[in-house]
Design a protein around this motif. Sequence first.
Motif, PDB file in Angstrom:
ATOM      1  N   VAL A 116      38.468  37.281  49.410  1.00 40.03           N
ATOM      2  CA  VAL A 116      38.496  36.848  48.011  1.00 40.03           C
ATOM      3  C   VAL A 116      37.691  37.877  47.230  1.00 40.03           C
ATOM      4  CG1 VAL A 116      36.542  35.285  48.378  1.00 40.03           C
ATOM      5  CG2 VAL A 116      37.969  35.000  46.373  1.00 40.03           C
ATOM      6  N   ILE A 117      38.203  38.285  46.080  1.00 40.88           N
ATOM      7  CA  ILE A 117      37.562  39.304  45.255  1.00 40.88           C
ATOM      8  C   ILE A 117      37.251  38.695  43.895  1.00 40.88           C
ATOM      9  CG2 ILE A 117      37.838  41.579  44.171  1.00 40.88           C
ATOM     10  CD1 ILE A 117      39.868  42.189  46.460  1.00 40.88           C
ATOM     11  N   ALA A 118      36.001  38.891  43.444  1.00 37.41           N
ATOM     12  CA  ALA A 118      35.573  38.405  42.131  1.00 37.41           C
ATOM     13  C   ALA A 118      35.724  39.528  41.115  1.00 37.41           C
ATOM     14  CB  ALA A 118      34.128  37.927  42.197  1.00 37.41           C
ATOM     15  N   LEU A 119      36.459  39.260  40.046  1.00 34.18           N
ATOM     16  CA  LEU A 119      36.686  40.239  38.989  1.00 34.18           C
ATOM     17  C   LEU A 119      36.001  39.780  37.709  1.00 34.18           C
ATOM     18  CD1 LEU A 119      40.512  40.624  39.633  1.00 34.18           C
ATOM     19  CD2 LEU A 119      38.757  42.250  40.301  1.00 34.18           C
ATOM     20  N   VAL A 120      35.245  40.664  37.093  1.00 41.76           N
ATOM     21  CA  VAL A 120      34.629  40.400  35.800  1.00 41.76           C
ATOM     22  C   VAL A 120      35.062  41.533  34.879  1.00 41.76           C
ATOM     23  CG1 VAL A 120      32.469  40.092  34.529  1.00 41.76           C
ATOM     24  CG2 VAL A 120      32.650  39.264  36.885  1.00 41.76           C
ATOM     25  N   ASN A 121      35.650  41.189  33.755  1.00 41.37           N
ATOM     26  CA  ASN A 121      36.178  42.204  32.831  1.00 41.37           C
ATOM     27  C   ASN A 121      37.127  43.170  33.538  1.00 41.37           C
ATOM     28  OD1 ASN A 121      34.803  41.277  30.523  1.00 41.37           O
ATOM     29  ND2 ASN A 121      32.954  42.361  31.147  1.00 41.37           N
ATOM     30  N   GLY A 122      37.908  42.658  34.500  1.00 41.14           N
ATOM     31  CA  GLY A 122      38.868  43.474  35.225  1.00 41.14           C
ATOM     32  C   GLY A 122      38.273  44.376  36.285  1.00 41.14           C
ATOM     33  N   LYS A 123      36.970  44.268  36.531  1.00 40.72           N
ATOM     34  CA  LYS A 123      36.281  45.124  37.488  1.00 40.72           C
ATOM     35  C   LYS A 123      35.865  44.305  38.704  1.00 40.72           C
ATOM     36  CE  LYS A 123      32.519  48.396  37.540  1.00 40.72           C
ATOM     37  NZ  LYS A 123      31.563  49.112  36.713  1.00 40.72           N
ATOM     38  N   ALA A 124      36.068  44.861  39.912  1.00 35.95           N
ATOM     39  CA  ALA A 124      35.644  44.173  41.141  1.00 35.95           C
ATOM     40  C   ALA A 124      34.119  44.124  41.164  1.00 35.95           C
ATOM     41  CB  ALA A 124      36.186  44.885  42.364  1.00 35.95           C
TER      42      ALA A 124
END
Length: 119
Positions: free
Chosen positions: A15-23
């Motif tokens: 699972v990958i967390a993205l914030v503002n489209g950034k990993a």
Amino acid sequence: VEADGANLDPAVQPVIALVNGKACGDGMTQVAAAGPGTPASDVGKTVYVVDVLADGSGPGQRPGCGAPGLPIRLWFPVARRFALQEPLFAPGGQRADVALGPVLPFRLTAPQAASDGVN
């Protein structure tokens, strides 16, 4: 984590967390086992833990990542699905139950060359 009302298949996947489209963080799903600290309602269900990095340049931080109140988009690449819910970044631990959206289709593209005479 639920996909169509059931556990993920396969149960163990990234699972990958993205914030503002950034990993900004990643983790793995697993099936919760009974034990200390595991709520009875989670036993036998797919769960995940993701450490989302804070915005900054120090240890445990990454420029452009988590700041209080920013939404976190969770991507499950093996399932090819995003979580429908977007928990908000906050320092410290928090619980976020999520259901997964529809499977994203594969998109195939073929290479193309321009014939406009510029190159």
